[in-house]
Design a protein around this motif. Structure first.
Motif, PDB file in Angstrom:
ATOM      1  N   UNK A 283       0.832  -1.214   0.000  1.00  0.00           N
ATOM      2  CA  UNK A 283       0.000   0.000   0.000  1.00  0.00           C
ATOM      3  C   UNK A 283       0.857   1.250   0.000  1.00  0.00           C
ATOM      4  N   UNK A 284       2.050   1.177   0.605  1.00  0.00           N
ATOM      5  CA  UNK A 284       2.929   2.340   0.610  1.00  0.00           C
ATOM      6  C   UNK A 284       3.323   2.765  -0.789  1.00  0.00           C
ATOM      7  N   UNK A 285       3.613   1.790  -1.637  1.00  0.00           N
ATOM      8  CA  UNK A 285       3.996   2.105  -3.013  1.00  0.00           C
ATOM      9  C   UNK A 285       2.769   2.379  -3.879  1.00  0.00           C
ATOM     10  N   UNK A 286       1.731   1.572  -3.716  1.00  0.00           N
ATOM     11  CA  UNK A 286       0.536   1.729  -4.545  1.00  0.00           C
ATOM     12  C   UNK A 286      -0.110   3.098  -4.366  1.00  0.00           C
ATOM     13  N   UNK A 287      -0.165   3.574  -3.139  1.00  0.00           N
ATOM     14  CA  UNK A 287      -0.878   4.826  -2.877  1.00  0.00           C
ATOM     15  C   UNK A 287      -0.028   6.067  -3.095  1.00  0.00           C
ATOM     16  N   UNK A 288       1.308   5.943  -3.063  1.00  0.00           N
ATOM     17  CA  UNK A 288       2.135   7.145  -3.139  1.00  0.00           C
ATOM     18  C   UNK A 288       2.970   7.273  -4.411  1.00  0.00           C
ATOM     19  N   UNK A 289       3.273   6.183  -5.104  1.00  0.00           N
ATOM     20  CA  UNK A 289       4.075   6.297  -6.319  1.00  0.00           C
ATOM     21  C   UNK A 289       3.388   7.167  -7.387  1.00  0.00           C
ATOM     22  N   UNK A 305       0.499   5.516 -14.068  1.00  0.00           N
ATOM     23  CA  UNK A 305      -0.127   4.209 -13.880  1.00  0.00           C
ATOM     24  C   UNK A 305       0.726   3.075 -14.405  1.00  0.00           C
ATOM     25  N   UNK A 306       1.358   3.299 -15.536  1.00  0.00           N
ATOM     26  CA  UNK A 306       2.228   2.268 -16.102  1.00  0.00           C
ATOM     27  C   UNK A 306       3.474   2.052 -15.242  1.00  0.00           C
ATOM     28  N   UNK A 307       3.982   3.125 -14.616  1.00  0.00           N
ATOM     29  CA  UNK A 307       5.126   2.971 -13.714  1.00  0.00           C
ATOM     30  C   UNK A 307       4.736   2.131 -12.513  1.00  0.00           C
ATOM     31  N   UNK A 308       3.544   2.379 -11.985  1.00  0.00           N
ATOM     32  CA  UNK A 308       3.048   1.564 -10.872  1.00  0.00           C
ATOM     33  C   UNK A 308       2.794   0.134 -11.311  1.00  0.00           C
TER      34      UNK A 308
END
Length: 466
Positions: A283-289, A305-308
């Motif tokens: 969630x740390x990466x999904x919500x902030x990247x 979105x593609x980077x995530x």
């Protein structure tokens, strides 16, 4: 039929397809929202509140998972998963019609209640109809759902928010829910001996209230009130007391919502702690990247979105291969390799966040995803394989509960860190410099979480009952 027959053309093939469709509901939802957050905030306002979009969903999912898991062990898996799909559909429709950030947050809670049944039941059903060896092959099929969703989700989120409307990220769930429900109703049939059961309502209320207060205290501390203020102290203290009361209530409950024995065995406890770490990191990466890339570099939502998507592409690739690893070197060694890769990727992201580059961010996410795929699946299967059928739903629920709690508390802590840094910046407003500083701090916190997850993996026993 051969016991090792796995695939779409096997006797259990139609059920496998239904499980993949059901898994797809949660898989797409896990990635489609994050890329649209800046657009949603621009439309509805409330940047400081956006972590609640994830926290409330994950909290509702977390506290409902044990309830659904217990009911599934007594009523069967099928009725529970159908209820979950129905709630997920209702929540999706309401989210698409939301008129304000508070309304959207409230409707996300309904979605979370549905997800609390959908994801665990799909995994539990797979655990029921496939052996440990077969599950190694089945993971490849289920992982392919996440692989597809990892590209489709962020891409759709970027396309809808950039070219159409962010509301379509919720409306797209309508046909998916209907198809998944129809397939399960048509293909999955189970024989269950229904017995009288007592739902632990007291435990569920105590757990929900305690976690809500703690998350409220973390997210609103330093925002709505000072950390050392009376509301902050009361929220933290009340949450802690209610958690203690919850533990006491579970000891007395005839059928506890979250049996403490599910955390009393070394294997189950260590895998639960690993799940907490996995949930927090994810969630740390999904919500902030996406917010980091869009806020600092001005990256379009589709590109962010593609980077995530690199994160959720790496996960299913390694998850599909994880069966070969844990069948040869064991669950513990596989998990240790996975968390080591996660730690490396998290350190790479934290170390390069000061000089943002889309390619490096995507590469870091991909590495973290590769590691998570070697951690999440093997540890869950290890926990499932250590118990009998009548305990498997509870164990699966406890493990996924731990992941959801890790995500819910993690996003609250990360959100508090980000909001605190933005609020104390020289400008006092959300600009590129403050978003970058906040993102760097969040990514460092993610790396610390990864290091703690390594410790949890080391404590995992080498052997488990197959």
């Amino acid at each position: 039929m051969s016991t090792t027959e796995v695939g779409f053309r096997s006797a259990r093939g139609p059920i496998l397809i239904a499980l993949m469709l059901t898994t797809g509901l949660v898989a797409i939802d896990a990635t489609i929202l994050a890329t649209a957050v800046p657009t949603i905030v621009g439309d509805l306002g409330g940047f400081a509140q956006f972590p609640w979009l994830f926290s409330i969903y994950l909290l509702a999912q977390a506290v409902s998972v044990p309830v659904y898991a217990k009911l599934s062990d007594t009523l069967g898996r099928k009725p529970i998963v159908m209820i979950g799909i129905g709630l997920f559909l209702l929540g999706s429709v309401l989210c698409g019609l939301a008129w304000s950030m508070p309304a959207l947050i409230a409707f996300r809670a309904i979605q979370g209640l549905g997800a609390g049944a959908v994801q665990p039941m799909a995994i539990t059903i797979a655990g029921d109809i496939y052996t440990v060896v077969e599950r190694a092959k089945v993971q490849g099929y289920l992982a392919s759902v996440w692989a597809i969703s990892s590209v489709v989700g962020p891409s759709l989120g970027g396309i809808f928010s950039q070219f159409l409307s962010w509301r379509w990220i919720f409306f797209v769930n309508i046909p998916l829910c209907l198809i998944a429900a129809w397939m399960l109703q048509r293909t999955f049939h189970e024989t269950v001996t229904v017995r009288r059961h007592r739902v632990d309502y007291l435990g569920a209320v105590l757990l929900t209230t305690a976690l809500t207060l703690l998350i409220l205290a973390v997210l609103e501390g330093g925002q709505a009130w000072a950390w050392d203020s009376v509301p902050s102290i009361v929220a933290f203290a009340s949450g802690a007391v209610l958690l203690v009361l919850f533990g006491l209530a579970e000891r007395r409950a005839a059928e506890p919502v979250l049996p403490l024995w599910a955390f009393s065995r070394r294997l189950l406890l260590s895998t639960a702690l690993i799940s907490v770490g996995v949930g927090s990191i994810l969630i740390g990466l999904t919500s902030f990247v996406p917010t980091y890339l869009e806020g600092v570099l001005g990256t379009p939502p589709l590109v962010a979105g593609l980077a995530l998507a690199a994160l959720t592409v790496g996960w299913p690739i390694s998850a599909a291969l994880s069966g070969r690893f844990y069948l040869r070197i064991g669950f513990r060694n596989t998990a240790l390799i996975g968390v080591s890769i996660v730690l490396f990727g998290a350190l790479l992201l934290a170390g390069t966040a000061g000089t943002p580059m889309v390619g490096v961010t995507a590469l870091s996410c991909f590495v973290v995803g590769l590691g998570l795929g070697l951690v999440a699946t093997p540890t869950l299967i290890a926990a499932q394989s250590s118990v009998e059928w009548d305990e498997r739903g509870v164990v699966t629920g406890a493990n996924l509960f731990s992941r959801s709690i890790g995500s819910a508390v993690g996003v609250a802590i990360f959100g508090a860190v980000a909001n605190g840094i933005i609020g104390s910046s020289a400008s006092g407003v959300r600009d590129a410099a403050s978003v970058q500083a906040a993102s760097v701090a969040v990514f460092v916190a993610v790396a610390i979480t990864a290091a703690l997850t390594v410790v949890a993996a080391v404590s995992m026993p080498r052997r488990t009952r197959a």
